[in-house]
Design an enzyme around this catalytic site. Sequence first.
Site, PDB file in Angstrom:
ATOM      1  N   ILE A  31       5.720   9.206  -6.927  1.00 41.66           N
ATOM      2  CA  ILE A  31       4.633   8.801  -6.023  1.00 41.66           C
ATOM      3  C   ILE A  31       3.514  10.200  -6.139  1.00 41.66           C
ATOM      4  O   ILE A  31       3.947  11.062  -6.064  1.00 41.66           O
ATOM      5  CB  ILE A  31       5.195   8.728  -4.709  1.00 41.66           C
ATOM      6  CG1 ILE A  31       6.509   7.766  -4.666  1.00 41.66           C
ATOM      7  CG2 ILE A  31       4.018   8.166  -4.006  1.00 41.66           C
ATOM      8  CD1 ILE A  31       6.331   6.551  -5.187  1.00 41.66           C
ATOM      9  N   CYS A  32       2.428   9.927  -6.259  1.00 43.44           N
ATOM     10  CA  CYS A  32       1.097  10.870  -6.309  1.00 43.44           C
ATOM     11  C   CYS A  32       1.482  12.014  -7.327  1.00 43.44           C
ATOM     12  O   CYS A  32       1.988  11.857  -8.281  1.00 43.44           O
ATOM     13  CB  CYS A  32       1.015  10.903  -4.823  1.00 43.44           C
ATOM     14  SG  CYS A  32      -0.590  11.980  -4.590  1.00 43.44           S
ATOM     15  N   THR A  33       1.541  13.037  -6.564  1.00 40.40           N
ATOM     16  CA  THR A  33       1.661  14.468  -7.251  1.00 40.40           C
ATOM     17  C   THR A  33       2.982  14.682  -7.595  1.00 40.40           C
ATOM     18  O   THR A  33       3.623  15.837  -8.125  1.00 40.40           O
ATOM     19  CB  THR A  33       1.075  15.647  -6.578  1.00 40.40           C
ATOM     20  OG1 THR A  33       1.678  15.650  -5.393  1.00 40.40           O
ATOM     21  CG2 THR A  33      -0.560  15.619  -6.444  1.00 40.40           C
ATOM     22  N   THR A  86      -1.350  10.283 -11.929  1.00 42.16           N
ATOM     23  CA  THR A  86      -1.037  10.854 -10.574  1.00 42.16           C
ATOM     24  C   THR A  86      -2.491  10.736  -9.888  1.00 42.16           C
ATOM     25  O   THR A  86      -3.321  10.121 -10.255  1.00 42.16           O
ATOM     26  CB  THR A  86      -0.697  12.559 -10.799  1.00 42.16           C
ATOM     27  OG1 THR A  86      -0.533  13.008  -9.495  1.00 42.16           O
ATOM     28  CG2 THR A  86      -1.911  13.154 -11.271  1.00 42.16           C
TER      29      THR A  86
END
Length: 326
Positions: free
Chosen positions: A107-109, A127
């Site tokens: 998730i994301c970074t 990302t």
Amino acid sequence: MSAAPHRVGILVFDGMKLLDMAGPAEVFTEANLSGANYRMSIVSTDGGDVRSSIGMRVPVDASAADAGRFDTILVAGGEVFPAHPVPESLAGAALHLADRASRIASICTGAFVLAAAGLLDGKRATTHWKHTRELALRYPATQVEPDAIFVRDQSTYSSAGVTAGIDLALALLEEDEGDGLTRTVARSLVVHMQRAGGQSQFSATLQGPAPRTALLRGVVDIVNADPAAEYTVTRLAAIAQVSPRHLTRLFHDELGTSPGRYVELIRFDKAKALLDTGMSVTDVAQYSGFGTSESLRRAFITHLAIPPSKYRGRFSPMSGTIKPAA
């Protein structure tokens, strides 16, 4: 519906974004209310509790070494790792969990954690748009797709910033349980069923730098205000009171595109927004400036590789067809 429990492990760490954990977890928890059977565990490198980026303590169920096997592993993100190296202990925990799971997702970074573990080598990934360049520079073996909501490469998934984790969780849910239950969950959470994985992280009007000159800003503002109007290069040049050649040069120098391409992107953004409301494809073509359904279809195939009808089908409008005011 699933009979056996589907185990989901969420790998967390100090400084992780709370929503990166809570958003996907709510999707699977909501699915359980409609007959799914997800069992979630929060995992850290050593089994100790962690603190999120807002300072909230997050209780942890087990260490990565003691957590056992999972069907799905989610790795949360946070601002700490784009700015600092990923600790070997965390990368090792991700690798250990991935070796025992059917699929793993960031998730994301959280993509930085997967990349540090070597789990993105030779694979496509994404990302948060602010950190895609850093991800590509730090991990050149990863093929970074900077403008995707989420990316799947075999059994490895990655998503863009924050709420894109919910999109990814809905996509995983749809793989497991099908379209019907996923729509029920999306309605309950009052979110779109899921944005297509290849959909842009942000609209054309927000991409890249704003025009530097007042002259070009004026042209862009006019197009944004009324995308459905007729815009030829000649007409736009007349609005700007410059020659078509000079206007084209300004677009290339300041926006990195041509006037015609820019107009199409603005219309495409408008079309997506209208489809999100439940408007018919025919009406969207008219109000967005594409004119015909076939022109709209060609634009969607070009930009998203899916027709507008399929894009519209990925959403669950909360009301009937909506038309803009005359």
